[in-house]
Enzyme design. Structure first.
Site, PDB file in Angstrom:
ATOM      1  N   LYS A  73      -6.266   1.257  -3.138  1.00 42.44           N
ATOM      2  CA  LYS A  73      -5.262   2.055  -2.460  1.00 42.44           C
ATOM      3  C   LYS A  73      -4.898   3.291  -3.281  1.00 42.44           C
ATOM      4  CE  LYS A  73      -4.977  -0.922   0.876  1.00 42.44           C
ATOM      5  NZ  LYS A  73      -5.476  -0.586   2.234  1.00 42.44           N
TER       6      LYS A  73
ATOM      7  N   ASN B 194      -4.394  -8.344   9.779  1.00 43.47           N
ATOM      8  CA  ASN B 194      -3.192  -8.073   9.008  1.00 43.47           C
ATOM      9  C   ASN B 194      -2.673  -6.672   9.281  1.00 43.47           C
ATOM     10  OD1 ASN B 194      -4.141  -6.057   6.741  1.00 43.47           O
ATOM     11  ND2 ASN B 194      -5.747  -7.597   6.914  1.00 43.47           N
TER      12      ASN B 194
ATOM     13  N   GLU C   2     -15.206  -4.826   6.760  1.00 44.53           N
ATOM     14  CA  GLU C   2     -14.307  -4.979   5.622  1.00 44.53           C
ATOM     15  C   GLU C   2     -14.218  -6.443   5.216  1.00 44.53           C
ATOM     16  OE1 GLU C   2     -10.058  -3.026   4.332  1.00 44.53           O
ATOM     17  OE2 GLU C   2     -10.242  -3.728   6.402  1.00 44.53           O
ATOM     18  N   SER C   3     -13.865  -6.692   3.966  1.00 41.65           N
ATOM     19  CA  SER C   3     -13.706  -8.055   3.466  1.00 41.65           C
ATOM     20  C   SER C   3     -12.529  -8.097   2.503  1.00 41.65           C
ATOM     21  CB  SER C   3     -14.981  -8.515   2.743  1.00 41.65           C
ATOM     22  OG  SER C   3     -14.761  -9.726   2.047  1.00 41.65           O
ATOM     23  N   TYR C   4     -11.709  -9.134   2.610  1.00 43.18           N
ATOM     24  CA  TYR C   4     -10.619  -9.370   1.662  1.00 43.18           C
ATOM     25  C   TYR C   4     -10.950 -10.634   0.870  1.00 43.18           C
ATOM     26  CZ  TYR C   4      -7.969  -6.075   4.534  1.00 43.18           C
ATOM     27  OH  TYR C   4      -7.550  -4.958   5.224  1.00 43.18           O
TER      28      TYR C   4
ATOM     29  N   ASN D  83      -3.820   4.953   3.618  1.00 38.37           N
ATOM     30  CA  ASN D  83      -3.042   4.273   4.657  1.00 38.37           C
ATOM     31  C   ASN D  83      -2.142   5.218   5.453  1.00 38.37           C
ATOM     32  OD1 ASN D  83      -3.308   1.773   2.429  1.00 38.37           O
ATOM     33  ND2 ASN D  83      -3.589   1.202   4.570  1.00 38.37           N
TER      34      ASN D  83
ATOM     35  N   ASN E  35       0.863  -1.175   0.000  1.00 36.32           N
ATOM     36  CA  ASN E  35       0.000   0.000   0.000  1.00 36.32           C
ATOM     37  C   ASN E  35       0.905   1.232   0.000  1.00 36.32           C
ATOM     38  OD1 ASN E  35       0.779   0.503   2.722  1.00 36.32           O
ATOM     39  ND2 ASN E  35      -0.919  -0.724   3.494  1.00 36.32           N
TER      40      ASN E  35
ATOM     41  N   ASP F 188     -10.759  -1.588  14.950  1.00 39.88           N
ATOM     42  CA  ASP F 188     -10.687  -3.043  14.750  1.00 39.88           C
ATOM     43  C   ASP F 188     -10.418  -3.697  16.101  1.00 39.88           C
ATOM     44  OD1 ASP F 188      -9.965  -5.661  14.177  1.00 39.88           O
ATOM     45  OD2 ASP F 188      -8.621  -5.143  12.533  1.00 39.88           O
TER      46      ASP F 188
ATOM     47  N   TYR G 200      -4.482  -3.030  -4.194  1.00 43.96           N
ATOM     48  CA  TYR G 200      -3.111  -2.767  -3.778  1.00 43.96           C
ATOM     49  C   TYR G 200      -2.236  -2.542  -5.008  1.00 43.96           C
ATOM     50  CZ  TYR G 200      -4.248  -4.318   0.973  1.00 43.96           C
ATOM     51  OH  TYR G 200      -4.787  -4.428   2.230  1.00 43.96           O
TER      52      TYR G 200
ATOM     53  N   GLU H 210     -10.176   7.529   2.812  1.00 44.60           N
ATOM     54  CA  GLU H 210      -9.779   6.871   4.056  1.00 44.60           C
ATOM     55  C   GLU H 210      -8.353   7.200   4.477  1.00 44.60           C
ATOM     56  OE1 GLU H 210      -9.039   2.272   5.626  1.00 44.60           O
ATOM     57  OE2 GLU H 210     -10.459   2.644   4.007  1.00 44.60           O
TER      58      GLU H 210
ATOM     59  N   HIS I 277     -12.092  -2.378  10.307  1.00 42.28           N
ATOM     60  CA  HIS I 277     -11.006  -2.899   9.490  1.00 42.28           C
ATOM     61  C   HIS I 277     -10.778  -4.368   9.821  1.00 42.28           C
ATOM     62  CE1 HIS I 277      -6.665  -4.023   9.713  1.00 42.28           C
ATOM     63  NE2 HIS I 277      -6.597  -3.454   8.529  1.00 42.28           N
TER      64      HIS I 277
ATOM     65  N   GLU J 109      -8.624   2.705  11.993  1.00 38.17           N
ATOM     66  CA  GLU J 109      -8.152   1.319  12.089  1.00 38.17           C
ATOM     67  C   GLU J 109      -6.841   1.211  12.849  1.00 38.17           C
ATOM     68  OE1 GLU J 109      -5.650  -0.014   8.297  1.00 38.17           O
ATOM     69  OE2 GLU J 109      -7.604   0.747   7.708  1.00 38.17           O
TER      70      GLU J 109
ATOM     71  N   LYS K  71     -12.838  -1.215  -2.772  1.00 40.18           N
ATOM     72  CA  LYS K  71     -11.869  -0.228  -2.289  1.00 40.18           C
ATOM     73  C   LYS K  71     -10.522  -0.461  -2.931  1.00 40.18           C
ATOM     74  CE  LYS K  71      -9.996  -0.267   1.976  1.00 40.18           C
ATOM     75  NZ  LYS K  71      -9.970  -0.180   3.465  1.00 40.18           N
TER      76      LYS K  71
END
Length: 388
Positions: A183, A53, A340-342, A214, A19, A291, A155, A238, A321, A264, A181
């Protein structure tokens, strides 16, 4: 009833991505199992937890301070006598014995990871999904199992290019996400705008893009981005600056009328309170991303939610987060705004129980005891091996 053992292992979740601030090539996390002497349905109850993470595993801190305090404590001092269960608040207080206030850094991650495992065990002992237990103890009594989720990605991948970014984002949209979302801040402003516009062209009616810096920008750069981003209809802008630079965040609100998000990397109720007091956050449009897995766990998160209520904020403005099932359970049980979801990253720790589908950026949580880790086969295989 007692905790008979707690074990931790540090696991890699590395990925060849970056990021605006860090790369994830050497990223790790701690996986924890809290083993009890309670048996349910012929199986010993074990609670599991892991940290989100971005903060690395915390095994050294756990083994040096927090695990010995729990294992050396009189088991009776950790119990909820009224419910014949472990008491997460007493467990938390025991972990934090002889810890000075302030300094909310890596220890908040260590405590938050263990706290997650304790809540998982507590809900399993009661034979309930954690979201149901939370709704009964701290919410309205009725959870909302349908939870908003967004796809975090975008990313900076080596050699990805615009076409690769488009493929990634299209894959999230095809899987049912309506909010995605990406970066920003890891390239020039001009290049970031090209990337943003490429994603926006993919979106249909009702679909939105959020962007995440970030914490990379100083005030001048944050404002430059704010002016450029104002031409787009974004879901949020963000973490423009350092998470503890509340003056920067407050000034940024004078230059960006759209929704902003941050939080976060604030790891205590006190830091969250300072954001609300001094950060210029607007409860009618902005989002809070605290988080629990990084910030001393759910016990502390409950304090944060109470602080927000006292300051006129709704829990529905919280979208944590981390992309983990613990925050999903909290969202369903306590009325948060989502999670959030990855979809593809940091596996097997992110994501949902097997069979859960995303529909218009919402998921329906299944009725699984505890946090629901046992419903995700690849994750539970690692957890079960640790407990064994």
């Amino acid at each position: 009833m007692k905790i008979v053992d707690i074990v931790e292992t540090t696991r890699p979740i590395q990925s060849n991505i970056r990021n605006a601030y860090i790369d994830f090539s050497k990223m790790t996390l701690s996986l924890v199992a809290v083993v009890t002497d309670v048996v349910r349905d012929g199986k010993r109850v074990v609670g599991y937890g892991f940290n989100s993470n971005g903060r690395y595993g915390q095994g050294a801190l756990m083994r040096e301070r927090f695990l010995p305090r729990l294992l050396e404590a009189d088991p009776a001092t950790l119990l909820d006598a009224e419910r014949d269960n472990l008491d997460p608040h007493k467990v938390w207080a025991t972990m934090m014995t002889n810890e000075k206030p302030g300094g909310h850094g890596e220890r908040s991650v260590a405590v938050g990871t263990i706290d997650m495992a304790v809540w998982d065990a507590v809900a399993k002992i009661e034979g309930k999904p954690l979201f149901q237990l939370l709704a009964e103890r701290y919410g309205t009594g009725t959870p909302n199992r349908k939870v908003f989720v967004y796809a975090a990605g975008g990313y900076y991948w080596p050699g990805q290019g615009i076409e690769g970014l488009e493929r990634e984002m299209r894959s999230y949209l095809d899987r049912g996400y309506s909010v995605v979302k990406k970066k920003i801040g890891g390239a020039s402003l001009a290049e970031d705008c090209k990337r943003i516009e490429a994603v926006l062209k993919l979106l249909g009616p009702g679909q939105k893009l959020a962007v995440d810096a970030n914490g990379r920008f100083d005030l001048k750069t944050a404002i430059e981005y704010a002016k450029a981003l104002s031409q787009y209809d974004l879901f949020w802008y963000e973490e423009a600056g350092d998470p503890l630079d509340y003056a920067l965040q407050a000034e940024l609100a004078n230059h960006y009328a759209g929704p902003m998000a941050t939080g976060e990397n604030l790891f205590s109720m006190q830091d969250a309170r300072n954001l609300i007091r001094y950060g210029g956050m607007r409860p009618d449009r902005d989002w809070l991303q605290f988080d629990c897995a990084l910030s001393y766990g759910l016990v502390e998160y409950l304090r944060t939610l109470e602080m927000l209520k006292e300051n006129g904020w709704s829990p529905s403005r919280c979208v944590p987060h981390g992309g983990h099932q613990m925050s999903l359970a909290i969202a369903a049980g306590l009325g948060l705004g989502g999670n959030e979801s990855y979809p593809d990253l940091f596996q097997p720790y992110g994501g949902f129980p097997d069979g859960v589908k995303v529909d218009n950026s919402h998921v329906l949580l299944p009725e699984l005891p505890g946090i629901g880790f046992e419903g995700k086969a690849d994750l539970y295989a690692e957890m079960k091996a640790l407990a064994a």
